[in-house]
Design a protein around this motif. Structure first.
Motif: not given
Length: 40
Positions: A28, A31-32, A34
């Protein structure tokens, strides 16, 4: 102890046989993510 997202995939043939297996772990703090999905 860092929260993470684990994605497991196992694509299959039309008859149900597993073609390949994969597991990816995403930290966590690195990275982001979607996610886009659609109903089938």
């Amino acid at each position: 102890t860092t929260p993470c997202l684990i994605i497991t995939s196992a694509p299959r043939t039309a008859s149900g046989e597993v073609i390949e297996f994969g597991r990816s772990t995403y930290r966590s703090d690195r990275y982001d993510i979607t996610v886009a999905y659609r109903a089938t």
